[in-house]
Design a protein around this motif. Structure first.
Motif, mmCIF file in Angstrom:
data_model
loop_
_atom_site.group_PDB
_atom_site.id
_atom_site.type_symbol
_atom_site.label_atom_id
_atom_site.label_comp_id
_atom_site.label_asym_id
_atom_site.label_seq_id
_atom_site.Cartn_x
_atom_site.Cartn_y
_atom_site.Cartn_z
ATOM 1 N N LYS A 880 28.963 63.998 2.068
ATOM 2 C CA LYS A 880 28.049 62.932 1.682
ATOM 3 C C LYS A 880 26.801 63.567 1.073
ATOM 4 O O LYS A 880 26.569 64.762 1.176
ATOM 5 N N TYR A 885 21.384 61.463 3.003
ATOM 6 C CA TYR A 885 21.851 61.364 4.382
ATOM 7 C C TYR A 885 21.456 62.551 5.266
ATOM 8 O O TYR A 885 21.909 62.637 6.402
ATOM 9 N N TRP A 910 29.914 59.912 -2.686
ATOM 10 C CA TRP A 910 28.995 60.670 -1.842
ATOM 11 C C TRP A 910 27.757 59.869 -1.452
ATOM 12 O O TRP A 910 27.077 60.224 -0.501
ATOM 13 N N PRO A 914 29.032 55.941 5.126
ATOM 14 C CA PRO A 914 30.260 56.136 5.895
ATOM 15 C C PRO A 914 30.361 55.109 7.015
ATOM 16 O O PRO A 914 29.534 54.188 7.116
#
Length: 1459
Positions: A880, A885, A910, A914
């Motif tokens: 990611k 993040y 990316w 999630p």
């Protein structure tokens, strides 16, 4: 001792000990008899003293100052680097000893053994570096390890060691060395001082030997096993033999004489890392070792941590082991000098294990040693040739196959340091007896200063040898003749295979080849005479074949004369002439054979004389007056030299040759495609053109050559192409460029030829994407890159999609090192970012590990929080965005910097969030790692809360439930559980630290999240109750701190709870009570009482209740509904007893008055009762005391008049239960009368009535506390029936005054606690009558509608899961399935009050399962519909109430409608 004996003793001592004793012994001799002894001595090993009379001697003597052992070792350390070379030296020693296994162990334990012999304590300390190998020291090895400046291996060509210094490099890390091998131990301390046993016997203690069987005398066996128990056993010590070798080097902990370097744990790690670079290939050419491992011991030496291990794989190892054994045996037999050549070939698979990752490399290894009788045996040219043998070896990776040309390294059995200076530039490793620097790190390459010192080098570089490649175009006779000449003159002639030539050419290291000029120069350097036995005529033909020999044959004795002699070639006119003539002419000159050139050689050198004639003819021609007939005649003459297509040179004429080239084309790289007239001057050119030759331009000549490419070899076409590329004018010719575009002449890094348009520009910014790919021109073409770009050399971005995917997949190749993989990965990402088809490529490689993440934590990242991104190749799907993040996923998901890769980030998702669980897992890790001193946690928490708040508003909020078990709310005091935090502090709030914490102001924008997690919105009833429970739990652990402060906070909270007392069940409200140790004890309200007087005379053990603490004001205790102590005592503890009225009061009193008269009859009655009870003794006591001093601690002031004179009656029997029942028969009527009396005089009896179950209910007379009663005339009463026994008997409410008193005492009229409403809801489905159930359900909803929002929410939270709302029955006109026919709790009977109603079945269910009745047409067949109200139309105004209960009233899920 006599003087002579003393001198003899000194002589013997000097023969036994080293020069270190010299000074001490000198001083001793001079002190024997000062002024009498006139002799001095000087010392040299194995030489007796020489005595010279001082009177006759004119010399003064002095020693050569030698450095001490410390000085020698420091000099050695300055030459050997403090790096992985130390481990290599120890491995080298193990290899020379024939070991098959080496373990290098870093023992991190801190060890001290004061119980050991004091002289060895410094040798057995820890931490230390331990080295083990499975070979045993020979006596030669024991001697060699003690030598400082010499080596026992230097004259043994079969050993790796050369200088005898390598082992001493261990003093970089330690001052003390312990060696265990065979039957003895050696303790080595180079700084140990001399020990003088007596004046004549000094002892050197640097090396101390101990037999293994005597180890216990200096070191207890338990210590030895603790140190070396992994390898050394008790059996070894018992037998006195250790069949291996163990080194123990205590790490230097402070600077010493030897070195200032302190060896820390990090220093050892660097040592291991340095060796690990070369470790994977270190076994390649060794002849004995099969495994090397690096280990670390933390606590138990029996379970070391494996850091790095390299070893042969079991598969096929037996064959390789046998081959290596045979090679060792043969080499030792012939001492490295066999009569015939030796070849050994085997294949091994080497396993490399590091950090848990295993890689394999299969190598084909070849060793070759030429024999002494071989024709071209290599002779070592350096000093001491017996020390070196021409043993060479190569190792080729076969699986995986190496494709990178930068991987090959130089070896002298062990690899030299992996730097460019030691690279072979080939995909193979090369092993040989290179002459090395003393520290064995680099080859001693030939320099300008050493070029004239052949005895210092045993090798030649590519520029020092000559290849015979050019001789391939000549006959075997010429080939043999030239080689014999060069061999005779000791020229380094080599024959190279074509692939080697290509490799060297690609590296710009092409060695020179044989040329006629080279041979001529060779002959001239030898004095002009041919020293070898060869065909001189053939030699002469060769050296004159290039037509450039003018003036280079002078002085060479190469002219064969007709008389069989040889003459020296000379152009000097003063020397006697040599004539060239025919055989007829030679016969006419008989007797002059020494002046005539050998007849069969005339054609060889005739060209020289004819050239002179031709030059004279050409000079005599006047080009301006040349007539046509003369032109025709001249055109037929062979007056020009031509070069034919095959490259041969001959005289030719213009008539047969039509092309001529300008002088600047004489260097054309290949033979001409057509016959070309060759000329020397401009006049030649002008004459040839005048006679009809066509002047051929460079462009046309190149085009002719390109169009005739079938007549050229690949190599010739490559030379032609390079010739064109180097000429800018030619590159402007469109036709030439078109031909080159279609020509395969550009070699890639592996030597394969390609079209220019099939390769990629190595100067491209993204060329790193093609590391280890054969897709770029070789180095020789780099100078022509602008021209190659013009010919179609492509950019990396132009890679075909399938090829780009292939290149991406190849990033994982083990033939690429980590640094190259990193560059390749970054370049591929840049290429992807620039491509239009990035989405398709991203989809194809999403599961290919080809990218690296960000392995370094951000600067503001919490120190103790883990970082998930690992330093190895990762798949895009596992990554990611780093910038997005890093703070919210850094410890659970691997991250990549894609801030400059917007397209790629989109292709690999990316920047897409999630699964929610990942945020929660990272948050959990951060909470676990949190420490009060950790920086960055608050800011990181804010970012995490921001993400989690978005999830709360989505359909994935169920994933956040895992946080409920964690202290997930950040406060000024660290992370706390959600139920310990409230969100909105207000004026007047109680400070509840350290039990309840306010949310920081900066986090209040995410209120919805914290409410979802379970935080309190503000300080409310539930929060206060939670606080009191937490205080109770804390102090139940016998905590003695903060008692006063916590009790004070509890009182403040109780004051806040006063207004909620009606809604709090007595069992949930906890109050502080008095106790003996003044600890904070909290007890349920129903078990507490208060008193307006001191009660320390009462014992809690004797009471059924506890006295509230004195810190609780009386008014607060009364307001909270705490019962007065007097009520408990007066009721005898039976405050909850149900008193049933069995006899009317007036009847009982009337009967008693008639049966008993005042006086003795009363006492008789008491005696009778005692006798009935079985008593044996009855006593009466008349007490005349007024008890004025005992009226201060009464339970009530009204009891003062009970403290006067009294009659006491006693018997020794005990009341039975029946006795109490009989007594109560009168008590019921009297009690009610007394209670009514107290109500009518409430001002005097208010305290006695409060909190006491003294009011009988209708219809059965059950006694209840006024606070548990319902006013029968109130709206709340409609939720109850008489059978619930909540209404007081009529006589207690028949007047408004009595009713008002009961209301003041707590009887419910307008509101009831939420728990009571819950109980009413539960009674709905328990009701026998369906109409009663419907009525009660309706009244509950109506009651809720009359309350404020806070109470509505409190009630709704209790009722959401209870089945108390009626389900609508199927409408008469409904033609489909009806969900309500299938369900739940049902009632169908009627009670006596509703006999007029029609009996029908009613279904009740939970509010959350119901939909409002206006949705019945949409979802009636699949969902339960709330029944419309029976009778009163109240539901319209109650939709907000229904919504709070969970009934669907204003939003219908789409899936329900679809279903």
């Amino acid at each position: 001792m006599s003087q002579s004996h003393q001198i003899q003793s000194i002589e013997r001592t000097c023969e036994l000990y080293s020069t270190r004793c010299c000074n001490a012994l000198n001083n001793y001799v001079l002190s024997l008899t000062p002024g009498i002894i006139e002799r001095k001595y000087c010392y040299c090993r194995n030489i007796k003293f020489s005595w010279v009379s001082e009177a006759k001697n004119v010399f003064r003597y002095a020693d050569i100052e030698l450095p001490s052992a410390i000085g020698h070792i420091k000099n050695i350390l300055s030459q050997y680097p403090d790096s992985g070379q130390i481990i290599k030296e120890l491995i080298q020693n193990a290899e020379d000893a024939g070991a098959s296994k080496v373990d290098v162990v870093h023992d991190t334990r801190s060890l001290e053994f004061p119980e050991a012999h004091k002289d060895v304590q410094c040798f057995i300390r820890g931490p230390a570096l331990c080295l083990y190998n499975d070979a045993v020291f020979s006596q030669e090895d024991w001697n060699g390890v003690r030598k400082l400046l010499d080596s026992i291996k230097k004259d043994d060509p079969l050993r790796v060691g050369q200088f005898g210094l390598g082992f001493k490099s261990v003093f970089h890390i330690s001052d003390y060395i312990t060696i265990i091998s065979g039957s003895q131990l050696l303790f080595m301390d180079p700084s140990a001082p001399l020990l003088f046993i007596d004046l004549s016997t000094p002892v050197n203690r640097m090396c101390r030997f101990v037999s293994l069987s005597d180890l216990g005398k200096v070191l207890p066996e338990s210590i030895a096993l603790q140190l070396w128990g992994t390898y050394l056993t008790s059996q070894h010590i018992l037998t006195g033999t250790f069949p291996a070798t163990l080194f123990w080097f205590p790490l230097r902990q402070q600077p010493s004489q030897l070195s200032p370097t302190v060896y820390t744990k990090d220093r050892v790690r660097q040592l291991f890392d340095s060796f690990s670079v070369e470790a994977p290939i270190c076994l390649t050419f060794l002849r004995a070792l099969e495994q090397v491992s690096l280990q670390r011991v933390e606590r138990d030496p029996r379970t070391p941590v494996l850091v790095h291990q390299v070893g042969y794989h079991n598969h096929g190892v037996s064959v390789a082991r046998q081959e290596r054994k045979n090679l060792r045996h043969i080499l030792h037999q012939c001492e490295g000098r066999p009569s015939t050549s030796i070849t050994s070939q085997y294949q091994v698979t080497i396993h490399n294990t590091k950090d848990g990752q295993v890689s394999k490399q299969t190598m084909l290894v070849l060793h070759y040693l030429p024999g002494q009788q071989d024709k071209y045996c290599i002779k070592y040219k350096g000093n001491e040739p017996h020390r070196y043998i021409p043993l060479v070896g190569v190792a080729v990776p076969t699986q995986p196959i190496a494709t990178s040309w930068a991987q090959g390294s130089l070896f002298t059995f062990l690899p030299l340091p992996l730097d460019p200076a030691n690279a072979t530039g080939l995909p193979v490793h090369v092993n040989a007896y290179f002459t090395l620097d003393q520290n064995r790190r680099h080859v001693k390459w030939r320099t300008h200063e050493s070029s004239k010192e052949p005895d210092t080098h045993g090798f030649l570089t590519t520029q020092n040898v000559i290849t015979d490649a050019s001789l391939e175009d000549y006959s075997n006779q010429v080939n043999t003749c030239v080689k014999e000449v060069l061999k005779c003159y000791q020229k380094p002639l080599v024959t190279l295979p074509s692939h080697v030539t290509i490799s060297l050419d690609r590296l710009n290291s092409t060695p020179p080849t044989v040329t006629p000029a080279l041979v001529r120069e060779c002959l001239r350097s030898g004095g002009g005479k041919v020293k070898c036995d060869c065909d001189t005529i053939t030699l002469l033909e060769y050296i004159t074949s290039d037509q450039h020999y003018h003036n280079q044959l002078n002085g060479l004795q190469l002219l064969p004369l007709n008389d069989g002699s040889w003459s020296t070639y000379s152009t000097n006119s003063t020397s006697h002439p040599i004539y060239i003539c025919t055989s007829n002419e030679a016969e006419a000159l008989w007797g002059l054979q020494s002046y005539i050139l050998q007849l069969n050689l005339s054609s060889v050198l005739h060209s020289r004389s004819s050239n002179v004639e031709h030059e004279a003819l050409i000079s005599a021609i006047d080009l301006n007056t040349l007539q046509p007939d003369v032109k025709k005649f001249l055109a037929k003459l062979n007056i020009f030299i031509s070069v034919r297509e095959c490259g041969n040179i001959k005289n030719d004429c213009v008539k047969r040759v039509i092309y001529i080239i300008p002088p600047d084309l004489v260097d054309f790289p290949v033979h001409f495609p057509v016959a070309i007239l060759k000329h020397q001057t401009t006049r030649h050119q002008q004459l040839a053109i005048t006679l009809g030759a066509e002047l051929l331009s460079k462009e046309k000549l190149c085009l002719l050559a390109l169009s005739s490419r079938n007549t050229y070899s690949e190599g010739e076409m490559c030379k032609l192409a390079l010739y064109i590329l180097s000429d800018n004018n030619l590159m402007t010719n469109t036709s030439v460029c078109q031909w080159l575009k279609a020509l395969r002449f550009v070699s890639d890094v592996s030597g394969v030829l390609h079209l220019p348009g099939e390769l990629y520009d190595p100067k491209d910014d993204d060329i790193d994407a093609l590391i280890d790919e054969d897709l770029t021109p070789s180095r020789r073409f780099h100078q022509y890159l602008p021209s190659l770009v013009k010919l179609g050399l492509k950019k990396v971005i132009d890679l075909p999609q399938h090829l780009l995917i292939q290149v991406i997949t190849h990033v994982q190749s083990p033939s690429i090192n980590t640094e190259e993989k990193t560059r390749k990965s970054l370049a591929l990402l840049r290429v992807l970012e620039q491509r239009q088809d990035y989405k398709a490529v991203c989809m194809a490689v999403r599961d290919v590990a080809f990218v690296y993440g960000v392995t370094v934590k951000p600067s503001d990242y919490p120190v103790h929080l883990g970082w998930e991104t690992k330093p190895h190749l990762l798949t895009p799907t596992s990554l990611k965005s780093y910038s997005k993040y890093k703070d919210v996923l850094g410890s659970v998901i691997q991250l990549i910097d894609c801030s400059h890769l917007s397209k790629v980030a989109k292709g690999f998702n990316w920047n897409m969030d999630p699964d929610t669980s990942n945020f929660c897992d990272h948050f959990r890790n951060m909470i676990t790692a949190y420490q009060s001193s950790t920086r960055g946690c608050f800011e990181m928490s804010k970012k995490i809360y921001k993400y989690l708040s978005k999830i709360v508003k989505s359909s994935e909020d169920h994933n956040l439930e895992c946080l409920s078990d964690l202290p997930c709310v950040f406060t000024e005091y660290g992370f706390k559980f959600s139920h310990q935090v409230f969100l909105q502090p207000a004026v007047g709030d109680v400070i509840l630290l350290p039990y309840i914490y306010p949310l920081p102001y900066e986090l209040r924008e995410w209120t919805d999240l914290f409410v979802f997690l379970g935080c309190f919105v503000n300080q409310s009833k539930d929060l206060y109750l939670k606080f009191i429970r937490d205080v109770q739990d804390y102090h139940n652990t016998d905590a003695e701190d903060n008692v006063h402060q916590d009790r004070k906070m509890v009182v403040s909270v109780l004051e806040k709870l006063d207004k909620y007392v009606d809604d709090i069940p007595p069992s949930e409200l906890l109050l502080p009570v008095e106790n003996d140790d003044d600890s904070l004890e909290l007890v349920k309200k129903e078990l507490c009482s208060y008193s307006d007087q001191h009660c320390d005379w009462l014992s809690s053990d004797d009471l059924e209740v506890r006295i509230v603490h004195k810190c609780i004001p009386l008014k607060l205790a009364q307001s909270l509904g705490v019962k007065q102590l007097s009520q408990h005592l007066l009721l005898g503890g039976e405050t909850m007893m149900e008193w049933g009225q069995n006899e009317q009061l007036t009847t009982s009193l009337n009967n008693l008055l008639h049966q008993y008269r005042d006086g003795v009859a009363i006492m008789k009655e008491l005696v009778q009762n005692a006798d009935d009870a079985g008593a044996t003794t009855v006593s009466f006591l008349y007490d005349e005391r007024q008890n004025e001093d005992a009226r201060t601690r009464l339970l009530s002031r009204q009891l003062e008049e009970w403290q006067g004179p009294a009659l006491w009656a006693y018997n020794d029997a005990t009341f039975t239960e029946d006795d109490f029942k009989n007594l109560r028969k009168l008590g019921g009527e009297m009690r009610d009368g007394l209670t009514l009396h107290m109500i009518d005089h409430v001002d005097a009896y208010m305290e006695s009535l409060q909190g006491v179950a003294s009011i009988p209910t209708h219809p059965y007379g059950k006694l209840r506390d006024p606070r548990d009663l319902i006013c029968p005339k109130s709206q709340v009463a409609k939720m109850y029936s008489e059978s619930d026994e909540r209404f007081p008997q009529d006589k207690f409410t028949q007047t408004s005054n009595r009713c008002d008193v009961l209301l003041d005492l707590g009887m419910k009229s307008k509101t009831i606690p939420a728990e009571w409403v819950k109980e009413r809801a539960c009674s709905v489905v328990q009701s026998v009558c369906s109409q009663c159930a419907l009525h009660r359900s309706s009244e509950i909803l109506y009651y809720m509608a009359t309350q404020d929002d806070e109470k509505q929410n409190a009630i709704a939270s209790k009722l959401k899961t209870l089945p108390f709302l009626p389900v609508m029955i199927k409408p008469l006109k409904w033609q489909y399935a009806w969900k309500g026919d299938e369900n739940m709790s049902k009632q169908s009977k009627l009670c006596s009050s509703h006999t007029s109603h029609i009996e029908k079945t009613v279904t009740f269910t939970n509010p959350s399962d119901l939909y409002s009745s206006h949705f019945k047409e949409l979802v009636g067949s699949t969902e339960l519909i709330l029944s419309p109200n029976q009778g009163k139309n109240k539901y319209k105004v109650q939709e907000s109430v229904l919504d709070k209960l969970g009934v669907t009233v204003d939003y219908l899920p789409l899936e329900s409608v679809i279903e």
